[in-house]
Structure formats: structure tokens, C-alpha cells
Write a protein that holds these residues in place. Structure first.
Motif, PDB file in Angstrom:
ATOM      1  N   GLY A 165       0.800  -1.220   0.000  1.00 34.50           N
ATOM      2  CA  GLY A 165       0.000   0.000   0.000  1.00 34.50           C
ATOM      3  C   GLY A 165       0.829   1.265   0.000  1.00 34.50           C
ATOM      4  N   PHE A 166       2.101   1.162  -0.349  1.00 33.22           N
ATOM      5  CA  PHE A 166       2.948   2.360  -0.406  1.00 33.22           C
ATOM      6  C   PHE A 166       4.099   2.123  -1.370  1.00 33.22           C
ATOM      7  CE2 PHE A 166       4.669  -0.183   3.149  1.00 33.22           C
ATOM      8  CZ  PHE A 166       5.995  -0.317   2.758  1.00 33.22           C
ATOM      9  N   ILE A 167       4.753   3.220  -1.774  1.00 38.09           N
ATOM     10  CA  ILE A 167       5.979   3.147  -2.561  1.00 38.09           C
ATOM     11  C   ILE A 167       7.067   3.878  -1.805  1.00 38.09           C
ATOM     12  CG2 ILE A 167       4.721   3.053  -4.763  1.00 38.09           C
ATOM     13  CD1 ILE A 167       5.456   6.007  -5.183  1.00 38.09           C
ATOM     14  N   GLN A 168       8.315   3.618  -2.179  1.00 33.26           N
ATOM     15  CA  GLN A 168       9.425   4.363  -1.602  1.00 33.26           C
ATOM     16  C   GLN A 168       9.433   5.782  -2.153  1.00 33.26           C
ATOM     17  OE1 GLN A 168      11.390   3.047   0.773  1.00 33.26           O
ATOM     18  NE2 GLN A 168      10.207   1.126   0.635  1.00 33.26           N
ATOM     19  N   SER A 169       9.855   6.710  -1.360  1.00 29.13           N
ATOM     20  CA  SER A 169       9.846   8.110  -1.783  1.00 29.13           C
ATOM     21  C   SER A 169      10.674   8.335  -3.037  1.00 29.13           C
ATOM     22  CB  SER A 169      10.366   9.010  -0.645  1.00 29.13           C
ATOM     23  OG  SER A 169       9.542   8.903   0.492  1.00 29.13           O
TER      24      SER A 169
ATOM     25  N   HIS B 111      13.667  18.783  -9.040  1.00 26.30           N
ATOM     26  CA  HIS B 111      13.497  19.489  -7.765  1.00 26.30           C
ATOM     27  C   HIS B 111      12.023  19.560  -7.372  1.00 26.30           C
ATOM     28  CE1 HIS B 111      12.903  22.730 -10.735  1.00 26.30           C
ATOM     29  NE2 HIS B 111      12.164  23.323  -9.804  1.00 26.30           N
ATOM     30  N   ASN B 112      11.131  19.610  -8.379  1.00 24.62           N
ATOM     31  CA  ASN B 112       9.694  19.595  -8.068  1.00 24.62           C
ATOM     32  C   ASN B 112       9.251  18.227  -7.566  1.00 24.62           C
ATOM     33  OD1 ASN B 112       9.262  22.284  -8.750  1.00 24.62           O
ATOM     34  ND2 ASN B 112       8.814  21.810 -10.891  1.00 24.62           N
ATOM     35  N   VAL B 113       9.838  17.171  -8.139  1.00 26.70           N
ATOM     36  CA  VAL B 113       9.523  15.825  -7.673  1.00 26.70           C
ATOM     37  C   VAL B 113       9.960  15.658  -6.228  1.00 26.70           C
ATOM     38  CG1 VAL B 113      10.001  13.370  -7.983  1.00 26.70           C
ATOM     39  CG2 VAL B 113       9.635  14.824  -9.985  1.00 26.70           C
ATOM     40  N   GLN B 114      11.130  16.158  -5.911  1.00 21.22           N
ATOM     41  CA  GLN B 114      11.628  16.046  -4.545  1.00 21.22           C
ATOM     42  C   GLN B 114      10.771  16.828  -3.574  1.00 21.22           C
ATOM     43  OE1 GLN B 114      15.728  17.263  -4.711  1.00 21.22           O
ATOM     44  NE2 GLN B 114      16.344  15.577  -6.078  1.00 21.22           N
ATOM     45  N   THR B 115      10.334  17.995  -4.008  1.00 17.96           N
ATOM     46  CA  THR B 115       9.470  18.807  -3.140  1.00 17.96           C
ATOM     47  C   THR B 115       8.135  18.126  -2.908  1.00 17.96           C
ATOM     48  OG1 THR B 115      10.497  20.823  -3.997  1.00 17.96           O
ATOM     49  CG2 THR B 115       8.386  21.065  -2.854  1.00 17.96           C
TER      50      THR B 115
END
Length: 636
Positions: A427-431, A448-452
Motif C-alpha cells: 500500500g505504499f511506494i518508496q519516496s 526538484h519539483n519531484v523532490q518537493t
């Protein structure tokens, strides 16, 4: 005809069928006897036949002579699957008027789903029902004969992994593609004139060491040989041209299946062998014909466990048998595609969208999850499985209409479930997987937007992103919300949905008009004198800044109501109707939606078994009007 049958019959290895049909550890003699006493029979209904002014569904409600009836427990899955295929013909199949009706049909397979049911005069005559049953049987047998081995999907997945790793290999289809397309029909010898009994199906075991039956023979219905191996489809289809080739290949397969089904139906009707399937023991003869048409080694090859059987405890149909009847492949699961949970373990599911769907009460009990292929078939007809029985549910094309919000939710779910690391189970993925996930949805976002965005959704200190948080924000981005609005939690940037409720007229009223002292005096004087006042026009308001549009997708406000029908072949057979209203899926955008079937937020229904529970697995947010049918239609 009898002379032709005597000269063309072939011996039948009935022992091979018994070995794949029954599990000696759970099957009893009583289980086998119940199968032996069941035929494929229509309901005897003395109600008046429909008139020309009646609609087809009205006629079907009045006269149930089109329904197959079940007398003994066990083979209900076979009857329900044949009933579903027959309904596809009856509801959507074109009608033909032919002078030579003794050899040709007055009904045929539908090419595509029509928005409306057939408009011809409703015909529930014994002649049409007999033709429709022969075609339905022919379709199930032909599909099993011509569908490629489910192991083909294993090679496809392996190759996809090789492509991702920079390797590219060509894999040809298995030899099943080169096999002569044919249907094998198992029936008693022409000299037998009594209903099947226990001795006719000997040997039941290998005690005598001989598998050939002395009473059962087989006949073959075939088409010309298929295309040469050089024209088989390749599994490494990465370009548009190759994808178009697969579509052509699927259409050719569809046409061959229909032609083989027609030839099989003609053989059954012209030889009158169809009567053997309508007598006691006919259901067992049909399953034997199904196994022989597929080829018992191919049936075993489709299964996750090659030692699995076509029946289970109490003589119930196994999931492998149900899938073989509905898709032509005896796979063991009901989810989409093929999964590799770990190592060499392979779990095969439904490989493509079938004509007939399948829904299960076990999903409401959270024992399994039915995939999108089965839930949204090509035709609005479903076999419904409870814990101990199978029934049929159907409607018109409105049942399959999906909004773009439905499609969006399914698209995001599929992308999530394909992520590595057990995303579906956990039910989750790694960041750090967020970028890959977004790219799979065609969302190209700066690093940088993905990281934010990941930092906003990440569970503090855990390095993971839960499905619920991922859906809330991804769904808004895909429906027009800006990244800034999503990061700030502002829901006004979302296009539609509960998170972007429109304001009432009072709340949306314009701000008070600002007047100068001179203008105010003129207005008061005009109102005192009862005269109209003319004020200088107010400057036009500045247009609001255009919000950035990212993958904008229009969402319909549908909330449509459609009528559905449920048929249970037990207790003489009965048809019940009800209405389903699908609530607007816009409420799902930016809101909590489960990864599964919309049931995860509800308590586990251990004793669940109602049709309503099954319906909510297909349409989680719906209202059901049973139209006075109390209690609701039973799926048991």
C-alpha cells in the motif's frame, strides 16, 4: 447421419478427463453423481410467448423459457457461463432471416457492443433457443481451442524485464499457434439410446490400466490450418507498427474463433448431437469436450499448479474451470495479467478483456481482488460467484459507460500496482520511486519539483508514500491543479470534484459597489424622485491569472441510473430486476480512495454473500433500488 457418425467417430481416453476433473482427496461419489444427473436444459415456462409489441427485456421478464435451470449442486459454474454466453447472443446478436433455416441460423454473434439491445421482434421460440444454445456451446469450445497458452504471458513479462535492462530478444509464440484449430466433441456412441449412467463413463480410475472408454467417443470439427510460424505475433512489440500488428492479430483470432464456433454449432444441430448435452449427464460431456478441445496438457499448462483440478470441494467448479469457460485459458487467478511475487513463482491472471465478465463475493470478503478486465468486459454481462454458487447479472451498454474520472482512477491504480517492491501488497511506494511513478503517468516534472512533492507526501521519517496521499495529490495534478496549489493544500485549483465545490449564489454575490460622494448623492436624489439613475459604467474587472494546466482531463457529472437484471438458475430459475445509480466520481478527485475495490475503509464482511456487496465491488459509490424485490435477489 447415423452412418456418418459411426464412420467418423474416434476413441475417447476418458481416464485422462477424470484425472484432471476430480480431486480424489476431496471428491466423493455423490459429487460425481450430481454432475452425472445434470443436463443443459432450458426452463419449462408455460407463460405466453412475447408479442411483436413487447420489448425483448419485457418479454424475458414475462417468459423465462430462455433460462438454463440447475437441479443438482456442483456444475452451476458451467451453466452460468453458458447462460452468459447465450445472453450475449440473445441481447446483442444480430437476427438473420434465411430461407434455409434448417442449416443456417436466425441469430449470430455480435461483432461489437451496440448502445441498444436488439430491436427485432422478440423471439423466444424453441427453435431460436436451440440455435442460440448451440452457438453458445460452440463459442466456449472454439475459444478454448484457439486461445494461446497462458504461458505466453510469462515470456512477455520476462522480455519486458530484459528490455528494461537494456537487452532485447525475440520470442516466437508457442507451438499452440501452429496447432490446427479444432473442437473435440465427446458424446456416447450412436448405438446408445439411454441417459448416461455411472458405467458409461468407466474407467473412473487406472485400476485396469486402460483409459479408453467403451461407450464414449469423440468427433472433430476443424478449420483449415492456421497461418505459418513466420506470421506469428512477436512479443517484443515496442513500436506503433508492431502494436498495430497485435491488434490485427487479435482481430484475426476473433474471426477464427467465431467461424469455428459456427461450424461447431452447425455440426451439433445437423447431427442432433446437441440433445446429448441436454439430457442427464450432458454437463459432464460438455466439460469433457472443453478439456479435449483445449488439450489437457494445455489446460494444465495454464494453471499455476499443474496438479490442480477442474472441480474442488463438494464438486464445485474451480476458478480454473470458470476462467477456462469465460476466457479460453484455465488460469488460476482473477486479477489482470501475470504476476511474479518472488523468484520463480508465477501467478497467471486474465490476460485481456473478455467478452463476459466475472464478479465475486469473495472480493467483498477481501479474500481476493477481481481485476479490471473481468469487472469491465466487452459486454455488460457478468457471472457472479458466491461462496457456493454461480449466477448471472446483465444489463445494457449503460452499465459499461465510464467517466474520465473512472478511467483516471484505474490508470493511476495500474501504475501504482506495477511499481517494484510490493507496492500493491504494502500500500505504499518508496519516496525515491515517485519520479518513476509520475513518468509512468506521462507526467514529466523537474527533479526538484519531484523532490518537493515527495517531501510533502512522505510519511515522516519512514521514507515511504502511502497510496492515499499519492492518489489525493496525483489525481489533482492530472485534472488541472497547479503544483503550487497541490503543495499548499489549496483545493480551489482542482477542476470539479468535492474538493472544488461550487459556491451558492449568495456566497458568490459580487462585492458592494463603491460610489463617490457625487454619484451617491445623484442616486439618492433619483430614487427620491422615482427617476432612473444612469451611472458611468464600472470598469471591467481584470481577468484572473490563468492557472497552469497540467494534463487537464475533463470529468463528467454523470450520476446515471441504469437497470440491471439478475438470473439464478436454482429453484426453477428466476429473473429479478433492479436499478443502480452511480454517484459522481468527481468526489474521488483529491479525496480518499482505496487501492482495492473501495472496500478497505469498511469493516471486513466475513459473512458477506449478498448481491449488494458484489455490486459495490464493481461500483463502490452507488445507490441500489431493488424495485420492491424484498429480499434482494439471492446469489446463493
Amino acid at each position: 447421419v447415423k452412418q456418418i457418425l459411426e464412420t467418423t467417430m474416434q476413441p475417447c481416453n476418458i481416464l485422462d478427463f477424470h484425472c484432471i476433473m476430480w480431486d480424489p482427496s476431496v471428491t466423493t461419489a455423490n459429487d460425481q453423481q450430481r454432475w452425472l444427473k445434470q443436463g443443459i436444459k432450458f426452463k419449462v415456462d408455460d407463460s405466453p410467448l412475447p408479442e411483436a409489441k413487447d420489448s425483448l427485456l419485457a418479454a424475458m421478464l414475462t417468459n423465462n423459457s430462455w433460462g438454463l435451470t440447475q437441479v443438482h449442486g456442483g456444475p452451476c459454474g458451467v451453466l452460468a457461463s453458458l447462460q452468459a454466453e447465450f445472453l450475449r447472443l440473445l441481447l446483442f446478436g444480430p437476427r438473420k432471416v434465411d430461407a434455409n433455416a434448417a442449416q443456417l441460423y436466425s441469430i449470430d454473434f455480435p461483432a461489437t457492443l451496440s448502445n441498444r439491445l436488439v430491436k427485432d421482434k422478440p423471439d423466444l421460440s424453441p427453435k431460436l433457443l436451440r440455435q442460440g444454445l448451440a452457438l453458445a456451446m460452440g463459442m466456449v469450445l472454439a475459444r478454448a481451442s484457439l486461445k494461446a497458452s497462458a504461458t505466453l504471458a510469462d515470456d512477455a513479462e520476462q522480455q519486458q524485464q530484459q528490455q528494461q535492462g537494456g537487452e532485447l530478444q525475440q520470442h516466437s509464440a508457442p507451438e499452440h499457434y501452429a496447432k490446427e484449430p479444432k473442437v473435440t466433441i465427446a458424446v456416447p456412441k450412436p448405438t446408445i439410446d439411454h441417459d448416461l449412467d455411472w458405467e458409461d463413463l468407466e474407467p473412473w480410475s487406472a485400476e485396469k490400466g486402460i483409459g479408453l472408454s467403451e461407450m464414449i467417443v469423440t468427433y472433430t470439427v476443424s478449420l483449415p490450418a492456421m497461418e505459418s510460424a513466420s506470421k506469428r505475433p512477436k512479443l517484443s512489440s515496442t513500436t506503433k507498427e508492431e502494436m498495430d500488428g497485435i491488434v490485427v492479430e487479435e482481430e484475426e483470432e476473433k474471426q477464427k474463433i467465431m467461424e469455428l464456433a459456427r461450424r461447431t454449432a452447425r455440426f451439433l444441430l445437423e447431427t442432433n448431437l446437441i440433445e446429448w448435452f441436454q439430457r442427464e449427464g450432458g454437463i459432464l460431456l460438455f466439460v469433457a469436450s472443453l478439456a479435449f478441445s483445449r488439450g489437457i496438457p494445455n489446460v494444465q499448462g495454464d494453471m499455476d499448479d499443474t496438479t490442480a483440478k477442474l472441480t474442488s470441494s463438494f464438486g464445485h467448479c474451480s476458478q480454473e474451470l470458470i476462467n477456462l469457460l469465460l476466457t479460453g485459458q484455465a488460469v488460476s487467478n482473477v486479477f489482470d495479467h501475470t504476476l511474479r511475487p518472488s523468484g520463480e513463482l508465477i501467478c497467471r491472471g486474465i490476460q485481456q478483456k473478455p467478452d463476459i465478465g466475472y464478479l465475486s463475493a469473495l472480493e467483498a470478503m477481501r479474500y481476493l481482488e477481481v481485476g479490471g478486465y473481468y469487472k469491465t468486459p466487452k459486454y455488460p454481462i457478468w457471472v457472479v460467484g458466491s461462496t457456493s454458487h454461480f449466477t448471472v447479472m446483465f444489463g445494457d451498454a449503460a452499465c459499461l459507460q465510464e467517466s474520465s474520472s473512472d478511467a483516471l482512477l484505474e490508470k493511476v491504480r495500474r501504475a501504482f500496482k506495477r511499481m517494484e517492491g510490493g507496492a500493491e501488497e504494502n500500500g505504499f511506494i518508496q519516496s525515491q520511486q515517485l519520479g518513476t511513478f509520475l513518468k509512468s503517468l506521462d507526467m514529466n516534472m523537474a527533479d526538484h519539483n519531484v523532490q518537493t512533492l515527495a517531501a510533502t507526501m512522505e510519511v515522516h521519517g519512514a521514507g515511504i508514500i502511502l497510496w492515499e496521499d499519492l492518489w489525493k495529490r496525483t489525481s489533482r495534478l492530472l485534472t488541472g491543479a497547479s503544483l503550487e496549489a497541490v503543495l499548499s493544500g489549496d483545493t480551489t485549483g482542482t477542476s470539479g470534484g468535492a474538493a472544488a465545490q461550487t459556491t451558492t449564489p449568495a456566497a458568490a454575490a459580487a462585492p458592494p459597489e463603491q460610489l463617490s460622494d457625487e454619484e451617491l448623492a445623484r442616486r439618492l436624489q433619483a430614487e427620491w424622485n422615482g427617476e432612473p439613475v444612469v451611472l458611468p459604467p464600472a470598469p471591467a474587472p481584470a481577468p484572473p491569472p490563468a492557472a497552469p494546466i497540467q494534463h487537464h482531463q475533463r470529468k463528467e457529472e454523470y450520476g446515471k441510473t441504469f437497470q440491471m437484471y439478475h438470473y439464478n438458475g436454482l429453484r426453477g430459475g428466476n429473473l429479478r430486476c433492479f436499478r443502480v445509480t452511480r454517484l459522481s466520481a468527481d468526489e474521488a478527485i483529491g479525496a480518499s480512495v482505496s487501492l482495492g475495490s473501495g472496500q478497505s475503509s469498511l469493516p471486513m464482511m466475513v459473512d458477506s454473500g449478498s448481491l449488494e456487496d458484489v455490486l459495490r465491488c464493481k461500483w463502490p459509490s452507488c445507490k441500489i433500488d431493488w424495485m420492491g424485490n424484498v429480499p434482494q435477489p439471492s446469489i446463493d
